[in-house]
Design an enzyme around this catalytic site. Structure first.
Site, PDB file in Angstrom:
ATOM      1  N   SER A   1       0.823  -1.265  -0.017  1.00  0.00           N
ATOM      2  CA  SER A   1       0.024   0.005   0.010  1.00  0.00           C
ATOM      3  C   SER A   1       0.804   1.330   0.056  1.00  0.00           C
ATOM      4  O   SER A   1       1.748   1.450  -0.874  1.00  0.00           O
ATOM      5  CB  SER A   1      -0.932   0.052   1.156  1.00  0.00           C
ATOM      6  OG  SER A   1      -1.977   0.880   0.915  1.00  0.00           O
TER       7      SER A   1
ATOM      8  N   ASP B   1      -5.190  -4.247  -2.474  1.00  0.00           N
ATOM      9  CA  ASP B   1      -4.193  -3.821  -1.636  1.00  0.00           C
ATOM     10  C   ASP B   1      -3.487  -5.271  -0.824  1.00  0.00           C
ATOM     11  O   ASP B   1      -4.213  -5.752  -0.242  1.00  0.00           O
ATOM     12  CB  ASP B   1      -4.916  -2.965  -0.391  1.00  0.00           C
ATOM     13  CG  ASP B   1      -4.122  -2.236   0.310  1.00  0.00           C
ATOM     14  OD1 ASP B   1      -3.078  -2.637   0.884  1.00  0.00           O
ATOM     15  OD2 ASP B   1      -4.395  -0.872   0.765  1.00  0.00           O
TER      16      ASP B   1
END
Length: 270
Positions: A54, A167
């Site tokens: 991320s 993610d």
């Protein structure tokens, strides 16, 4: 396929001596990673490998490409968050990744590969179909970078190598496992410490608190596996979208790392 299910060491290039850094996700709080990297540079502590998810993947990728941490901060503080969060209303997500992809291509190069980087890098994404973490350290850089930072529901999954990727923090927000077995001391940088004083007073705070607890739980083992954990407590007071407070977040990461200089130096010497 360049993505692997297990974080195997990359044997295509020689091992670099230095610290191995695991950079967590955390939205705007990931800006603290840049302060950590700036402090390590000033302390002249070498970085042999970076693994990120991320916002940690973004900070790690730009640093690995040769950008100085303060330069990365200026770059992202000058970006319009409104532009990066353009609504899409697709079946799979509310926001469009197109502007984010353009930003990465503009500064990293549309055809940039992991092999072009100055520091070895591993990016971690989540395969929605198989429910596993997938690791990337070879091949094109931008698709895995987009995937690693594609927050589920907000952004549509990234279709890459026959997978639906989102993610990496969903299952592995502190990717220490991607660095084990590389014969380097592993430093984990967690920028979302649990705020035990938090109060749920709105739907937004409920969502943020829920995600914080879920992601924090999947980082427990990683904290035990690393050689040193950097987890600035001051970050507890910040929210995932506090991008306008970027300089404060940078400074927190910087000061925390400088305060741990003796421990970090000892790791490198050992």
């Amino acid at each position: 396929m360049f993505g692997t299910l297990l974080p195997l060491p990359d044997t295509t290039r020689p091992t670099t001596q230095g610290l191995a850094l695991a950079l967590s996700g955390g939205g705007a709080r990931g800006i603290a990673h840049l302060g950590v990297l700036a402090a390590l540079d000033e302390l002249q502590l070498p970085i042999g490998h970076i693994a990120g998810v991320s916002s940690g993947a973004i900070a790690g990728a730009f640093y690995a490409a040769g950008f100085a941490p303060r330069e990365i901060l200026r770059l992202f503080m000058g970006v319009s968050i409104t532009r990066l969060t353009r609504m899409a209303f697709s079946r799979y997500g509310l926001l469009n990744l197109g502007a984010v992809q353009q930003l990465f291509a503009q500064h990293l190069g549309a055809d940039c590969t992991f092999g072009d980087l100055k520091t070895p890098l591993t990016l971690v994404a989540t395969d929605l179909t198989e429910g596993i973490s997938v690791y990337f350290s070879n091949g094109p850089l931008i698709p895995p970078l987009l995937a690693s930072s594609a927050v589920p529901v907000l952004y549509r999954p990234v279709e890459y190598q026959g997978r639906q990727l989102v993610d990496g923090g969903l299952l592995n927000n502190l990717p220490v496992d991607a660095l084990l077995g590389r014969h380097m001391p592993v430093v984990a940088v967690n920028c979302i410490p649990t705020n035990r004083a938090a109060r749920v007073t709105s739907f937004r705070s409920l969502v943020e608190r829920t995600l914080n607890l879920v992601i924090g739980a999947n980082s427990t083992l990683s904290k035990l596996q690393c050689d040193l954990l950097l987890e600035p407590e001051q970050l507890r007071a910040y929210r995932p979208l506090d991008y306008r407070r970027g300089q404060e977040l940078f400074d927190i990461g910087y000061r925390h790392t400088v305060a741990r200089a003796a421990e970090l130096t000892a790791l490198v010497a050992k």
